[in-house]
Design a protein around this motif. Structure first.
Motif, short mmCIF file in Angstrom:
data_model
loop_
_atom_site.label_atom_id
_atom_site.label_comp_id
_atom_site.label_asym_id
_atom_site.label_seq_id
_atom_site.Cartn_x
_atom_site.Cartn_y
_atom_site.Cartn_z
N GLY A 55 -0.85 8.77 0.43
CA GLY A 55 -0.95 9.06 -1.11
C GLY A 55 -0.29 7.81 -1.77
N ASN A 56 0.91 7.67 -1.44
CA ASN A 56 1.64 6.47 -2.36
C ASN A 56 1.15 5.32 -2.22
OD1 ASN A 56 3.61 8.58 -2.99
ND2 ASN A 56 4.96 7.95 -1.15
N ALA A 57 0.53 5.00 -0.94
CA ALA A 57 -0.25 3.63 -0.72
C ALA A 57 -1.43 3.55 -1.65
CB ALA A 57 -0.37 3.43 0.69
N LEU A 58 -2.06 4.71 -1.76
CA LEU A 58 -3.35 4.81 -2.59
C LEU A 58 -3.00 4.54 -3.81
CD1 LEU A 58 -4.77 5.64 0.15
CD2 LEU A 58 -5.84 7.89 -1.40
N ARG A 59 -1.85 5.37 -4.32
CA ARG A 59 -1.38 5.23 -5.94
C ARG A 59 -1.10 3.82 -6.04
NH1 ARG A 59 1.68 10.41 -6.85
NH2 ARG A 59 0.30 11.24 -5.35
N VAL A 61 -2.31 1.08 -4.99
CA VAL A 61 -3.49 0.45 -5.02
C VAL A 61 -4.47 0.51 -5.96
CG1 VAL A 61 -5.39 -0.24 -3.67
CG2 VAL A 61 -3.35 -0.28 -2.45
N ARG A 62 -4.47 1.84 -6.43
CA ARG A 62 -5.61 2.29 -7.14
C ARG A 62 -4.79 2.51 -8.49
NH1 ARG A 62 -8.73 6.93 -3.83
NH2 ARG A 62 -9.32 5.70 -2.03
N GLU B 475 -9.62 4.05 3.43
CA GLU B 475 -8.78 5.01 3.00
C GLU B 475 -8.28 4.51 1.53
OE1 GLU B 475 -6.75 7.37 5.49
OE2 GLU B 475 -8.76 7.79 6.00
N LEU B 476 -8.16 3.18 1.65
CA LEU B 476 -7.54 2.52 0.37
C LEU B 476 -8.08 2.40 -0.69
CD1 LEU B 476 -4.77 -0.11 1.69
CD2 LEU B 476 -4.32 2.21 0.44
N TYR B 477 -9.66 2.22 -0.59
CA TYR B 477 -10.13 1.95 -1.68
C TYR B 477 -11.60 2.83 -1.66
CZ TYR B 477 -7.41 -2.57 -1.97
OH TYR B 477 -6.44 -3.05 -2.08
N GLU B 481 -9.00 10.35 -3.15
CA GLU B 481 -7.56 10.63 -2.47
C GLU B 481 -7.38 12.05 -1.71
OE1 GLU B 481 -4.55 10.86 -5.48
OE2 GLU B 481 -3.16 11.26 -3.86
N VAL B 484 -8.79 11.47 1.73
CA VAL B 484 -7.70 10.79 2.51
C VAL B 484 -6.98 11.90 3.34
CG1 VAL B 484 -6.17 9.17 2.71
CG2 VAL B 484 -8.29 8.87 1.50
N ARG B 485 -6.48 12.73 2.24
CA ARG B 485 -5.33 13.54 2.75
C ARG B 485 -5.90 14.64 3.33
NH1 ARG B 485 -0.40 14.14 -0.17
NH2 ARG B 485 -0.02 12.31 -1.36
#
Lengths: 389, 521
Positions: A55-59, A61-62, B475-477, B481, B484-485
């Motif tokens: 979740g932190n990585a996603l945040r 990046v996004r 997962e990143l793009y 969210e 992913v979780r």
């Protein structure tokens, strides 16, 4: 070596095995169980830390996250007291894709330009992995900034006859199932579930055995010999187990079927209930027994009795089909009545965003607001107005 | 490091050895371990086979096949260990007539025969050595004469070994025949250790351990040797206990009348196994002597190893599909099980393929075979794994040469997993009935292009790396969210298994890198 000697050894080893089995019976099993519980709670925590790292990585990046939108509501959503008596109308949504995917909810929220503070989903009783306490699901909902609502359905036939020897055979199990729950026959399932809920610590709405007074729908209804006093006993028994397991974070949603008579007799008592849940779904003319009912027509008769219980009312399943009337009108009138007629009682509304509901009839039913563009923009506007208040 | 030293001490390597005797307390302890193992399998099985665990039916069936193929083999191995039996030492009677057959084929190095024939001459029990030769190389006839062996020029007989042996059987009359692989250096006491068992007129052949002297030559040599240690240790001793010990590899001593009764030595890629199953079907008994009385060469380069494995896997399946059904009615129940287990050994190629495919399928398509949590799986599978390793290690006390052979055999395992594609190919070739030519395993190290040696593991590793990148990207793009979780556990679990599989390819990659062709400057 002769064969006889070999079999002596085999029997000796078998003796050891039996001895180990007896030790297990005498409590060694519980010892292992506690080790296992410790290990599994640690793995769950580890999985959660993986998930949070993701979740932190996603945040990063996004540069955005769903939970940020809900930050202003944080004080309400994280406090049990505030949730028992919210100052704002709370909106929520169930999506047909749960629990496998959140893609449907994300799409729905994008169309509504809104993030729902309550996320509702359904868990049946049983032995399957997805029938245990849904830790992953509630943790995810929490990290998304919302509060989970679980409709917990006692489908007692989902327990495997092979491994649940103490239960009656599947064919007979549904009859009097609520009394059996009250007698403690299902504690083996309820206790770990309650422990799971307690371990989550944050607020959860729990809607147990909903529409218990409808004899046409679920196996825990009166058609199976379940009397009102059985329901109340079962509710209190489950409530007691949750108390004992330390699951004080659960908000109890008592949810009768308001179109069926005598629902008041099923009320477990004010100290066991936090919310009144009501399903308001308009089936239009899809079935012989149905016709186009407005929101007001469905709710008005039962409302005074519900109001007397002095608990906030949640519309747990809110929606209309489009066949037999005008969906836009239905939602417009519904919001009018919510804002005026039912202002005192109704404090939460959960959209039933199910695009293919196959539970009722041959054809799948579409309950989503989004199928009608005018209704969709109306509801989006209403959501914006209410959250601005 | 200790074992490196043990392998380089020639005097120690070439000493006669016998597996440690089996003590009664060891049998009791083994019995308990086996029952605990069985209990752990039941515990795992009862949990595994629940309808609620099926998510994607086809994938679940495949995963179950791969998992339970491995467990089934382990259980049969345990059952075999329960029957562990060593033959009492039997002194050889004087005056038996014994022949030693060793074969020479074109391309085999001359120096190897110098050593082998010299060693054969030194064997203490009176015998005649025959060199069955189709090299058309005049040096070999000269060598045989020098070494006191009989030179037989046998050109144009089918197979590399068996045709020549059958022809030589016609031209000789000794009562017992030791078939000695030319790369094996026999010790002086060889015949004394095996001939005694023929006192029993029902014994058709006596097999000894197949050991190697070049196991520290290279990574591949060590790995290939490791793959055989347990087989010639506890496994064959267990088979000896059930009356199923087979003639496999080199150095089997046959009774002439036994070979005659089945029409001579069998032909095919696994000719020893063919001979063995026919002899058992004809009612002959076999003895396994858990002793090192000769040492030979194990493939030291990857190319040779893979060719040998393809040959064996093709040959063994041939036995399973053709010889086994014919012999089946006349075999004992134990022999039916044993030959089935040997015949299906290389199905491991298919199960490894399934293990590699499942994480890839999940990470690219989201199809998940089973609906249980990783933690649940570990909880139920761990006892099986621990007891499996424990019993494997415990049985190692009956290795023929524990100082050099004991260990976790990780090199052997790595190379076995890395060679999955070869076994799978062998299986397909057998099912389709495509022949593989018989070439004797190379006796010296060869080089080949890296790509040719490591195509499949390189593709496996690249596919894994690409999948990691794709998964991270997605997962990143791409995914919401929440999505992913909600899939954290499955995604990380599958990634973990996939990376493990890629790591397991490292043994073959390393071997291919060492044996790659290099520009000589």
């Amino acid at each position: 070596m002769r064969a006889r000697k070999r079999y002596q050894i085999a029997f000796f080893a078998l003796g050891w095995l039996i001895a180990i089995g007896v030790l297990f019976q005498l409590g060694l099993g519980e010892g292992f169980q506690s080790i296992y519980d410790a290990v599994s709670s640690r793995t769950l925590r580890m999985a959660q830390s993986f998930s949070d790292a993701e979740g932190n990585a996603l945040r990063s990046v996004r540069h955005t996250s769903r939970s940020e939108y809900l930050t202003p509501m944080r004080p309400t959503l994280s406090s049990l007291d505030a949730l028992r008596n919210p100052s704002h109308m709370l909106f929520g949504a169930y999506d047909g894709g749960f629990p496998n995917t959140f893609a449907g909810l994300e799409k729905f929220e994008a169309q509504m330009q809104y993030k729902f503070p309550i996320i509702s989903f359904y868990v049946a009783w049983g032995d399957k992995p997805n029938e245990q306490f849904p830790t992953r699901m509630v943790e995810t909902i929490d990290r998304m900034g919302s509060v989970p609502m679980i409709t917990w359905e006692p489908w007692v036939v989902d327990f495997d006859e092979g491994i649940r020897k103490n239960l009656s055979p599947e064919a007979e199990r549904e009859y009097g199932s609520l009394a059996a729950i009250a007698r403690g026959e299902y504690d083996f399932y309820i206790v770990p579930w309650a422990k799971g809920a307690a371990g989550y610590h944050k607020p959860i709405f729990l809607r147990f055995a909903h529409e218990m007074n409808d004899p046409y729908r679920y196996p825990w209804g009166p058609q199976n010999g379940n009397r009102p006093e059985d329901f109340i006993a079962a509710w209190r028994h489950v409530h007691l187990i949750f108390q004992k397991m330390g699951a004080d974070n659960v908000l109890w949603v008592w949810s009768p079927h308001i179109s069926m008579p005598w629902f008041e007799y099923y009320y477990p008592g004010r100290e066991f209930v936090d919310w009144i849940g009501v399903g308001v779904l308009n089936y239009g003319n899809v079935a012989s027994w149905s016709r186009w009912w407005s929101f007001h027509q469905i709710l008005e008769k039962a409302y005074p009795a519900l109001l007397k219980l002095e608990k906030p009312i949640m519309i747990c399943e809110f929606g209309t089909l489009t066949k037999g009337g005008n969906a836009y009108e239905w939602y417009r009138q519904a919001f009018y009545h919510i804002d005026h007629t039912y202002r005192r009682g109704v404090r939460a509304i959960v959209f039933f965003n199910q695009e293919s509901d196959a539970t009722m009839s041959t054809a799948a039913l579409n309950w989503s607001v989004t199928q009608d563009p005018t209704a969709r923009s109306l509801v989006a506007e209403q959501l914006a107005t209410h959250s601005a208040l | 490091m200790q074992s490196e030293q043990a392998w380089s001490d020639t005097a120690e390597v070439f000493r006669h050895r016998r597996a440690a005797p089996i003590h009664l307390w060891e049998r009791w302890l083994l019995g308990i371990l086996l029952f605990l193992g069985l209990w752990s399998v039941v515990y795992f099985g009862v949990w595994w086979f629940r309808l609620a665990h099926v998510n994607h039916p086809v994938l679940f069936v495949l995963l179950s096949l791969a998992t339970w193929y491995g467990i089934f083999r382990m259980i049969v191995g345990w059952y075999n260990a329960f029957h562990l039996e060593q033959p009492d030492v039997q002194a050889a009677r004087d005056g038996l007539s014994v022949a030693i057959f060793t074969t020479a084929s074109p391309g085999e190095p001359y120096e190897m025969f110098v050593r082998t024939l010299a060693a054969a001459r030194e064997i203490l029990y009176p015998h005649t050595t025959y060199l069955l030769d189709d090299t058309r190389d005049p040096r070999f006839g000269e060598l045989a004469r020098q070494m006191g062996a009989v030179h037989m020029e046998l050109i144009g007989f089918p197979g590399a070994k068996a045709g020549k042996i059958n022809e030589a059987l016609k031209r000789t009359d000794e009562e017992f025949i030791l078939v000695l692989d030319p790369d094996h250096i026999p010790f002086r006491q060889f015949l004394h250790r095996v001939l005694g068992y023929f006192r029993d007129p029902g014994v058709g052949f006596v097999q000894v351990s197949q050991a190697y002297h070049n196991a520290n030559e290279s990574f591949v040599a060590r790995a290939a040797a490791e793959q055989t240690f347990s087989f010639y240790g506890p496994i064959m001793q267990g088979m000896n206990g059930t009356g199923t010990s087979v003639a496999i590899g080199a150095n089997c001593t046959f009774r002439r009348t036994a070979l005659d009764s089945v029409g001579g030595h069998g032909l095919g890629l696994a000719e020893d196994l063919v001979t063995s199953i026919r002899l058992h079907a004809a009612g002959w008994r076999s003895v396994y002597v858990p002793e090192v009385v000769s040492r030979g060469l194990v493939p030291a380069d990857l190319g040779s190893f893979l060719k040998q494995q393809l040959k064996w896997s093709r040959g063994v399946h041939e036995v399973l599909f053709h010889e086994y059904p014919r012999a089946f009615p006349r075999l004992s129940m134990h022999q039916r099980i044993a030959y089935f287990m040997i015949g299906s050994y290389y199905v491991v190629g298919l199960s490894t393929f399934i293990y590699i495919a499942i994480p890839l399928i999940y990470l690219w398509t989201g199809r998940q075979p089973a609906a249980f949590l990783l933690s649940e799986y570990i909880r139920h599978a761990l006892p099986v794994g621990i007891l499996g390793v424990f019993i494997y290690r415990f049985a190692q006390r009956w290795l023929c040469d524990p100082v050099r052979e004991r260990g976790l055999h990780w090199r052997g395992t790595l190379l076995k997993v890395g060679s999955w594609s070869v076994y799978l190919k062998g299986l397909f070739l057998s099912v389709l009935g495509i022949a593989v030519p018989y070439i004797p395993t190379a006796k010296e190290r060869r080089r080949d292009r890296f790509w040719r040696l490591a195509r499949v593991p390189v593709i496996t590793v690249l596919a894994s790396a690409m999948t990691v990148m794709w998964t991270v990207w997605r997962e990143l793009y791409l995914l919401p969210e929440s999505e992913v979780r909600i899939t954290t556990e499955v995604t990380f679990g599958m990634l973990f298994f996939m990376i493990m599989n890629a790591i397991l390819m490292s043994g073959r990659l390393y071997a291919a890198w060492i044996d790659r062709e290099r520009e000589e400057t």
